[in-house]
Write a protein that holds these residues in place. Structure first.
Motif, PDB file in Angstrom:
ATOM      1  N   LYS A   6     109.281 -12.200  13.872  1.00 48.23           N
ATOM      2  CA  LYS A   6     109.391 -11.367  12.675  1.00 48.23           C
ATOM      3  C   LYS A   6     108.521 -10.133  12.821  1.00 48.23           C
ATOM      4  O   LYS A   6     107.341 -10.230  13.140  1.00 48.23           O
ATOM      5  CB  LYS A   6     108.994 -12.160  11.429  1.00 48.23           C
ATOM      6  N   TYR A   8     107.573  -6.709  10.552  1.00 42.68           N
ATOM      7  CA  TYR A   8     107.667  -6.151   9.206  1.00 42.68           C
ATOM      8  C   TYR A   8     107.519  -4.633   9.264  1.00 42.68           C
ATOM      9  O   TYR A   8     106.703  -4.105  10.036  1.00 42.68           O
ATOM     10  CB  TYR A   8     106.601  -6.763   8.301  1.00 42.68           C
ATOM     11  N   THR A  31     102.150  -8.931   3.435  1.00 47.48           N
ATOM     12  CA  THR A  31     103.504  -9.494   3.439  1.00 47.48           C
ATOM     13  C   THR A  31     103.825 -10.107   4.801  1.00 47.48           C
ATOM     14  O   THR A  31     104.525 -11.123   4.890  1.00 47.48           O
ATOM     15  CB  THR A  31     104.545  -8.401   3.108  1.00 47.48           C
ATOM     16  N   ALA A  32     103.288  -9.512   5.859  1.00 48.12           N
ATOM     17  CA  ALA A  32     103.540  -9.996   7.218  1.00 48.12           C
ATOM     18  C   ALA A  32     102.724 -11.236   7.561  1.00 48.12           C
ATOM     19  O   ALA A  32     102.896 -11.810   8.645  1.00 48.12           O
ATOM     20  CB  ALA A  32     103.246  -8.887   8.224  1.00 48.12           C
ATOM     21  N   SER A 303     103.113  -7.346  12.936  1.00 52.21           N
ATOM     22  CA  SER A 303     103.652  -8.602  13.435  1.00 52.21           C
ATOM     23  C   SER A 303     102.549  -9.419  14.100  1.00 52.21           C
ATOM     24  O   SER A 303     101.532  -8.878  14.539  1.00 52.21           O
ATOM     25  CB  SER A 303     104.772  -8.348  14.443  1.00 52.21           C
ATOM     26  N   ILE A 372     110.019  -3.824   3.847  1.00 49.82           N
ATOM     27  CA  ILE A 372     109.454  -4.079   2.508  1.00 49.82           C
ATOM     28  C   ILE A 372     109.588  -2.831   1.645  1.00 49.82           C
ATOM     29  O   ILE A 372     109.763  -1.722   2.155  1.00 49.82           O
ATOM     30  CB  ILE A 372     107.983  -4.524   2.575  1.00 49.82           C
TER      31      ILE A 372
END
Length: 372
Positions: A6, A8, A31-32, A303, A372
């Motif tokens: 993932k 971000y 958020t990451a 990340s 985001i």
């Protein structure tokens, strides 16, 4: 098929008074998953480039302050760090390096934490770190303060690079965390040479060498490569910078060694990585100048996977149109080329570093981009 990493992403838009760019970066990082890293009471190294004096493309201290404040909010003890350079310039020893950082705005008051030059005063305070699965490097020479940290964070200015094609997260970590001897090992076969015109025959190199490699004759030094073990101590002590590392490795091997040095740095401890794709200069921030960007500003990426992060940033840049007025137009850039980095530096192949890093188990080139 293994799960994709993932990465971000957030752009640089702030159309409302409710959030500024530093706040947006903090939101991206949290958020990451940055908040999931245990930092309570732990030393946290934040690796970044303080910028060579005269260069204006480096990341400003404001960005570092965001990371520092988040680390502190989680109980960590952060410090900003980098290692000394191999070449002559404003960052070849810790005193000059700190002075350059201060000139460029990095102080404990602007960033909220102290600066530590990881490989010490003369660039020889290092730790030998084994590289598991290394093809070119058995043990990497890493700045001691980097390895003393409990948690490692990279904060990278993503840009082009004249030798590696692009200067991303892996370059920031692998080359940036190498001591002066470590940088020499990455750039060449590990044996320095002497510029005869600059040598004054002082003998400092001969005194420090445990193997009798520097030979002083007729007031000049030469280095016996049969005796030299590539420790790089002589580079740190030469008062005229006559001793230098020849860039005699192929650029592909250089990229592979950077990946292996990165593995030495990140293995065995919590890590998190941030890259800002802005002011995308064609060359490294180690230059004492910066050319016009080759692509427009894109955004911020974060990340746990440094390989996926570099791949995502590279993909984002390659997808951009060439910036009018940049060197790409000086070189007659062909829009059908499809790779801005390749167009800027045709002899380089930035993909090699990521391919080798993936083989080493550093991460995956396959990723899901979460905006985001």
């Amino acid at each position: 098929m293994s799960e994709k990493s993932k990465v971000y992403f957030a752009d640089f838009r702030c159309p409302s008074w409710r959030e500024n760019l530093p706040q947006k970066l903090a939101r991206l990082m949290m958020t990451a998953g940055f908040g999931d890293v245990d930092m309570e009471g732990k030393y946290v190294a934040i690796k970044m480039h303080f910028g060579e004096p005269g260069n204006l493309a480096y990341l400003r201290p404001n960005w570092a302050r965001v990371v520092v404040d988040l680390v502190k909010s989680q109980g960590g003890k952060p410090f900003l760090t980098d290692c000394n350079t191999l070449y002559v310039g404003g960052r070849k020893n810790a005193l000059d390096h700190l002075e350059s950082a201060y000139i460029n705005g990095f102080t404990p008051y602007s960033t909220g934490c102290h600066l530590i030059i990881a490989d010490g005063l003369k660039g020889n305070d290092e730790v030998e770190v084994p590289v598991e699965g290394g093809q070119y490097v058995r043990s990497a020479k890493i700045g001691r303060a980097v390895m003393d940290a409990d948690v490692f964070i990279s904060l990278t200015h993503f840009k082009g690079h004249e030798m590696t094609g692009m200067g991303g997260c892996l370059k920031n970590i692998g080359m940036g965390c190498g001591s002066r001897a470590g940088k020499m090992e990455q750039h060449n076969a590990g044996k320095p040479s002497v510029s005869q015109d600059a040598c004054v025959g002082c003998g400092n190199c001969a005194k420090i060498c445990a193997h009798g490699a520097p030979q002083i004759k007729d007031g000049k030094c030469t280095i016996d490569h049969d005796r030299c073990v590539g420790c790089g101590r002589c580079l740190a002590l030469c008062p005229t910078d006559a001793i230098h590392a020849d860039n005699d490795e192929s650029l592909d091997i250089l990229n592979c060694k950077i990946a292996e040095y990165t593995k030495a740095v990140v293995d065995g401890r919590p890590c998190f990585h941030v890259s800002l794709v802005m002011d995308i200069s064609p060359n490294c921030d180690c230059h004492s100048e910066n050319d016009a960007p080759i692509a427009p500003n894109i955004g911020m990426f974060a990340s746990f996977d440094p390989v996926a992060l570099d791949q995502a940033c590279a993909d984002a840049v390659v997808a951009q149109p060439a910036m009018p007025g940049s060197l790409l137009f000086d070189k007659g850039y062909d829009c059908s080329c499809g790779d801005l980095f390749q167009a800027a530096h045709p002899d380089t192949r930035w993909q090699v570093c990521l391919e080798h890093a993936e083989k080493l188990g550093l991460g995956s080139r396959e990723y899901d981009l979460i905006t985001i």
